[in-house]
Design a protein around this motif. Structure first.
Motif, PDB file in Angstrom:
ATOM      1  N   GLY A 113      -7.512   0.226   8.814  1.00 19.52           N
ATOM      2  CA  GLY A 113      -7.307  -0.058   7.389  1.00 19.52           C
ATOM      3  C   GLY A 113      -8.429   0.522   6.560  1.00 19.52           C
ATOM      4  O   GLY A 113      -9.059  -0.166   5.759  1.00 19.52           O
ATOM      5  N   GLY A 138      -8.579   2.682   4.033  1.00 30.68           N
ATOM      6  CA  GLY A 138      -8.472   2.830   2.575  1.00 30.68           C
ATOM      7  C   GLY A 138      -9.256   4.041   2.095  1.00 30.68           C
ATOM      8  O   GLY A 138      -9.071   5.157   2.580  1.00 30.68           O
ATOM      9  N   ALA A 144      -0.891   5.291  10.682  1.00 29.75           N
ATOM     10  CA  ALA A 144      -0.186   4.362  11.590  1.00 29.75           C
ATOM     11  C   ALA A 144      -0.203   2.949  11.017  1.00 29.75           C
ATOM     12  O   ALA A 144      -1.072   2.599  10.212  1.00 29.75           O
ATOM     13  N   ASP A 145       0.781   2.172  11.452  1.00 29.39           N
ATOM     14  CA  ASP A 145       0.783   0.736  11.212  1.00 29.39           C
ATOM     15  C   ASP A 145       0.041   0.145  12.406  1.00 29.39           C
ATOM     16  O   ASP A 145       0.546   0.190  13.537  1.00 29.39           O
ATOM     17  N   PHE A 146      -1.151  -0.382  12.166  1.00 24.47           N
ATOM     18  CA  PHE A 146      -1.963  -0.806  13.316  1.00 24.47           C
ATOM     19  C   PHE A 146      -1.461  -2.099  13.976  1.00 24.47           C
ATOM     20  O   PHE A 146      -2.022  -2.525  14.982  1.00 24.47           O
ATOM     21  N   TYR A 148       0.787  -1.234   0.000  1.00 26.67           N
ATOM     22  CA  TYR A 148       0.000   0.000   0.000  1.00 26.67           C
ATOM     23  C   TYR A 148       0.818   1.282   0.000  1.00 26.67           C
ATOM     24  O   TYR A 148       0.892   1.984   0.998  1.00 26.67           O
ATOM     25  N   GLY A 194     -13.947  -5.323   5.059  1.00 25.97           N
ATOM     26  CA  GLY A 194     -13.144  -5.773   3.924  1.00 25.97           C
ATOM     27  C   GLY A 194     -12.512  -7.135   4.085  1.00 25.97           C
ATOM     28  O   GLY A 194     -11.830  -7.609   3.206  1.00 25.97           O
ATOM     29  N   ASP A 252      -4.849   4.270   8.853  1.00 24.75           N
ATOM     30  CA  ASP A 252      -4.292   3.547   7.698  1.00 24.75           C
ATOM     31  C   ASP A 252      -2.813   3.870   7.560  1.00 24.75           C
ATOM     32  O   ASP A 252      -2.344   4.925   7.976  1.00 24.75           O
ATOM     33  N   ILE A 253      -2.108   2.924   6.912  1.00 28.89           N
ATOM     34  CA  ILE A 253      -0.664   3.059   6.716  1.00 28.89           C
ATOM     35  C   ILE A 253      -0.344   3.849   5.451  1.00 28.89           C
ATOM     36  O   ILE A 253       0.746   4.381   5.292  1.00 28.89           O
ATOM     37  N   LYS A 271     -17.047   1.715   2.396  1.00 32.66           N
ATOM     38  CA  LYS A 271     -18.201   1.127   3.100  1.00 32.66           C
ATOM     39  C   LYS A 271     -18.638   1.956   4.286  1.00 32.66           C
ATOM     40  O   LYS A 271     -19.705   1.740   4.858  1.00 32.66           O
TER      41      LYS A 271
HETATM   42  N1  SAH Z   1     -11.253  -1.152   4.449  1.00 31.75           N
HETATM   43  C1  SAH Z   1     -11.161  -0.963   3.008  1.00 31.75           C
HETATM   44  C2  SAH Z   1      -9.735  -1.184   2.483  1.00 31.75           C
HETATM   45  C3  SAH Z   1      -9.224  -2.601   2.605  1.00 31.75           C
HETATM   46  S1  SAH Z   1      -7.617  -2.746   1.863  1.00 31.75           S
HETATM   47  C4  SAH Z   1     -12.128  -1.875   2.347  1.00 31.75           C
HETATM   48  O1  SAH Z   1     -12.733  -2.695   3.020  1.00 31.75           O
HETATM   49  O2  SAH Z   1     -12.294  -1.793   1.116  1.00 31.75           O
HETATM   50  C5  SAH Z   1      -6.629  -2.868   3.306  1.00 31.75           C
HETATM   51  C6  SAH Z   1      -6.322  -1.488   3.887  1.00 31.75           C
HETATM   52  O3  SAH Z   1      -5.609  -1.670   5.092  1.00 31.75           O
HETATM   53  C7  SAH Z   1      -5.471  -0.612   2.968  1.00 31.75           C
HETATM   54  O4  SAH Z   1      -6.012   0.684   2.903  1.00 31.75           O
HETATM   55  C8  SAH Z   1      -4.089  -0.627   3.623  1.00 31.75           C
HETATM   56  O5  SAH Z   1      -3.354   0.561   3.399  1.00 31.75           O
HETATM   57  C9  SAH Z   1      -4.448  -0.840   5.090  1.00 31.75           C
HETATM   58  N2  SAH Z   1      -3.433  -1.564   5.840  1.00 31.75           N
HETATM   59  C10 SAH Z   1      -2.908  -2.784   5.559  1.00 31.75           C
HETATM   60  N3  SAH Z   1      -2.046  -3.156   6.511  1.00 31.75           N
HETATM   61  C11 SAH Z   1      -2.012  -2.131   7.409  1.00 31.75           C
HETATM   62  C12 SAH Z   1      -1.308  -1.922   8.629  1.00 31.75           C
HETATM   63  N4  SAH Z   1      -0.466  -2.839   9.099  1.00 31.75           N
HETATM   64  N5  SAH Z   1      -1.557  -0.781   9.322  1.00 31.75           N
HETATM   65  C13 SAH Z   1      -2.412   0.168   8.846  1.00 31.75           C
HETATM   66  N6  SAH Z   1      -3.105   0.017   7.694  1.00 31.75           N
HETATM   67  C14 SAH Z   1      -2.908  -1.122   6.993  1.00 31.75           C
END
Ligand code: SAH
Ligand code: AVI
Length: 310
Positions: free
Chosen positions: A76, A78, A127-129, A28, A151, A100-101, A82
């Motif tokens: 996450g 994105g 942030a990296d969650f 991402y 998602g 989100d990262i 939704k």
């Molecule tokens: N929630 C949205 C996007 C899903 S895609 C949907 O349902 O359509 C996964 C998302 O999680 C992406 O936006 C990606 O940047 C984020 N993501 C993935 N790993 C992550 C992490 N470790 N920390 C933060 N965000 C993360």
């Protein structure tokens, strides 16, 4: 160690393993987020359309369970596709906190959401969650925290890591909070495999873009043309295994290390686990959640679940 150095150390450690791997969080960058959005519009990628359908059908019941003046914390987020249906229907939200990262994509999406919902405080967190991070304190004191994780991104974590992430969410939800989560379900493998091998080749581009991201941001020298996308459903493990397969014997360098790749050697880039309802409930229970409500579509492809803290 700063975020960039620990990311680099994580990538080097994954490539040093006997079976090479790179975490899916490195999909991402901005282009990766855009490619993921393109995936959600593919005819084969049933997940997004099905989940949105479930949300539309049940949003009044969801709003009733959530109650007034909650803080909605989305992991996450994105493009927050939704989330709009929730923002329209939840009663007097205290705040919306997308986490989100993918920094540029998150900030642009949050700005767009803020303009569509001026009455809601939108407080994005880059942030990296999977690592500890701070949540902002909204101006309006929330009555409860609702963690939203749509998602089926939970499926991208191996079972132990998924349980650990649910525990983090349990902490964020506190004792009176809840988790609203999208979970993809086990089904006919042909439906699943088609979703990860689309005929337009977008998932292949998404997978290969990870290498370009590592070249641009982490000084790697991957030749993306030297790899092919590969995705297969492992029915025994209940997960799609997504890999990049080297098409020739060659070397790549990153972080001062050089890695040899054989012709046909794989780099694991992602798992996408599919759950049974019972299997997911058992994992959630170990993390301190009880499944209060499950909504599915008529074909039982996907589930949206409301979990309360126990
Ligand atoms: N929630 C949205 C996007 C899903 S895609 C949907 O349902 O359509 C996964 C998302 O999680 C992406 O936006 C990606 O940047 C984020 N993501 C993935 N790993 C992550 C992490 N470790 N920390 C933060 N965000 C993360
Ligand atoms: C974000 N996540 C839930 C997607 C999935 O379906 O596992 C990522 C993805 N990988 C390939 N296509 C979509």
């Amino acid at each position: 160690m700063n975020q960039h150095s620990s990311d680099l150390a994580e990538i080097v450690a994954g490539l040093s393993e006997p079976a090479k791997r790179i975490s899916p969080k490195f999909f991402y960058d901005e282009r990766g987020s855009q490619l993921f959005d393109a995936i959600t519009r593919l005819p084969e990628y049933y997940l997004t359309e099905t989940e949105i359908g479930i949300m539309f059908e049940n949003v009044h019941e969801i709003a009733e369970l959530v109650g007034p003046q909650a803080s909605l914390i989305e992991f996450g987020s994105g493009s927050s596709l939704k989330t709009r249906v929730l923002l329209q229907h939840l009663n007097s939200l205290a705040a919306y906190v997308p986490v989100d990262i993918s920094e540029d994509h998150l900030l642009a999406s949050a700005k767009q959401i803020q303009s569509e919902f001026p009455e809601i405080e939108v407080a994005p967190v880059v942030a990296d969650f999977t690592r500890p991070f701070d949540l902002p304190q909204p101006a309006i004191m929330p009555l409860r925290n609702i963690v939203y994780f749509p998602g089926s991104t939970i499926g991208n974590f191996e079972r132990d890591d998924a349980e650990a992430l649910l525990r983090v969410m349990r902490l964020e939800a506190k004792d009176n909070g809840a988790l609203l989560i999208g979970v993809d379900l086990q089904k006919d493998p042909a439906i699943i495999e088609a979703a990860y091998n689309d005929s337009a080749g977008i998932t292949a581009k998404f997978n290969l873009n990870m290498l370009q991201h590592l070249n641009n941001d982490y000084g790697a020298d991957f030749d993306a043309h030297a790899f092919e996308h590969d995705a297969n459903y492992d029915e025994d493990e209940g997960r799609v295994v997504i890999r990049l397969i080297s098409q020739a014997k060659h070397q790549v360098s990153i972080g001062g290390e050089t890695f040899a790749l054989d012709d046909g050697e794989a780099i694991l880039t992602e798992y996408s686990h599919k759950y049974t309802l019972d299997g997911f409930a058992a994992m959630a229970a170990k993390a301190g959640f009880r499944v209060e409500k499950v909504w599915t579509d008529a074909r039982q492809l996907f589930s949206v679940q409301y979990l309360v803290a126990v």
